[in-house]
Structure formats: C-alpha cells, structure tokens
Design a protein around this motif. Structure first.
Motif: not given
Length: 273
Positions: A24, A28, A60, A64, A121, A125
């Motif tokens: 992750a 990112l 994203g 994601g 998460f 974003v």
C-alpha cells in the motif's frame, strides 16, 4: 472474543498485514508522484485542469481496491481449510467452543482488520489528492463506511469457500468471482454510455453475483456528483458511475453477507474433520 484475538494475532504472525501495508505504501508513493506531475505539468486550460483531481481520485480508489481485496482473500482463503489440513483444527474443536463461534470469530477478526485498513487507505488517497492539487475532497463518513464494506463482501464468500474447498481452489474461485464482478461493473457503465439495455442488464446480474463493485460505484457517485449532476460517466468511462446504486442494493448486500455466513456455519458444523 478468544477466536477474534487469535485471528488478529495470526494476521500479524503470518505477516499478511505487513506485506499488504508495504504494498500500500509503494502504491501510494507511485500514486502521489503521478498526481503531483499529472496535475502541475499538464498543458490543459484551467477549466479542464480542475477535472484532473477527480479522475486521479477515482483511479486511486479503484486500483486501491485491488490491494484491499488481495488482503481480504489471502488472509482468509485458508482460515478453515488450512487448519483442517495441518491438524490445528483438531486442537480447537474438542474445546467447549461451538463451530459457529469459530467461523464468526474468524470473520469478525479479519473483518475488523480489513475495515480499519480500508478506512485508513481511503483517507490517505483523499489527503494525497488534497495535498498535491490543493483541491479539497470532503472525507465523508458514509463513503469511508462503504469503502470498508467492500472487503467484507469478499471476506464473506472467502469464509464460505474455505469451509468445504481446499485452500488453493478456494483462492482461485474467489479471484475469478471478484474479476467477474469488476468486469460486470465496467460493462454496465459501458452500457450507460452506449444506451444499451442488454449490456446494462448483464452488468446488473454480475453485480448480484459479486456486489463488491456496486459499492465502489456508489462511492464514485457520492464523490463525483455535484448539484445532482453526475459527470463521472462521461469523464471516467468504465471507471465511473452512470447511476447511483439504490439503498435496496445495500439491503441486498447485507442479506448477501448474512446468507453466506449462515451457509459457512452450516457447512462447517456438519463437516467431518
């Protein structure tokens, strides 16, 4: 509570959470670089430039979702089957613990970790978009809750599969079902663009089989709708949302989760280990 604690410790011990966090962070970092240079060095006029943050935001969140889905499937793919295969389950079942408590405890343990990870998460974003572009995207609690709901759907059917399928077969099956849901969601959006009722119906049917993508579409609609006008269909194509999924779809998802949890408990309770 005992099974929940053991499950959370297992996630840490098996380094599933660690690997996913590292992935992750890498995602990112690349995403942040793309947003930075994609927004600041574009040659678009200012009017079109304001549309870029929305596109990056949705992309994203979409990609994601794969990371979070990977965590949901790989964490629970052998939650029951692996412990039966290596004999660990034999040490748990004879204790005064009902088999339903084992299934629900593992589901709640994995679900808690997944929901927290998904929420963090999602916020990361949005903060990246805000920091790199200066465009403030409101962090809506409803959208966070929906984003955290996505992995719970996958977790449910993964727990269902692990009660009667070998670990490898379960993982392959869940990934294919997940891909089917993503493909159906994209086909539905293409159907809206082409005004094709048949393609839309195919997408709706696939979303009933795997409704995780429907939750993503609802998030997209919430984030890209301005003054009751949805621009995402025309700007994002298959990544957008031609219409907002109704509240009845959320009711269906709740029933979907309950049904497969019930089936998982019933199958495991009758399984000879």
């Amino acid at each position: 509570m005992t099974i929940i604690k053991i499950t959370l410790l297992e996630i840490v011990r098996r380094r599933i959470l660690l690997v996913t966090i590292l992935l992750a962070i890498a995602f990112l970092a690349v995403f942040g670089i793309g947003v930075h240079y994609g927004y600041r060095e574009t040659g678009f006029p200012d009017q079109l430039k304001t549309l870029i943050p929305a596109q990056f935001l949705i992309l994203g969140l979409f990609f994601g979702s794969f990371i979070i889905s990977f965590l949901a499937i790989m964490a629970a793919v052998g939650a029951i089957s692996t412990e039966i295969e290596n004999g660990t389950m034999h040490a748990i079942v004879p204790r005064p613990i009902r088999r339903s408590e084992i299934v629900l405890g593992k589901f709640l343990g994995y679900g808690l970790a997944l929901a927290i990870f998904a929420a963090v998460f999602y916020i990361a974003v949005l903060l990246l978009i805000n920091f790199q572009t200066g465009v403030w995207v409101p962090i809506r609690v409803k959208a966070i809750a929906l984003y955290a709901l996505q992995p719970l759907i996958l977790l449910t059917i993964t727990m269902f599969g692990t009660t009667f399928l070998p670990t490898l077969a379960n993982g392959i099956a869940i990934f294919i079902i997940y891909a089917l849901g993503i493909l159906g969601g994209m086909m539905e959006q293409i159907g809206y663009l082409l005004n094709s009722k048949i393609i839309i119906k195919v997408g709706i049917i696939s979303s009933l089989i795997m409704p995780a993508d429907t939750v993503y579409r609802k998030i997209v609609y919430l984030l890209t709708s301005v003054a009751d006008i949805n621009f995402s269909t025309y700007l994002l194509g298959p990544f957008g949302s031609g219409s907002e999924p109704s509240v009845w779809m959320l009711v269906y998802i709740f029933m979907y989760i309950c049904l497969f949890l019930f089936l998982a408990i019933k199958i495991f309770s009758k399984r000879n280990i």
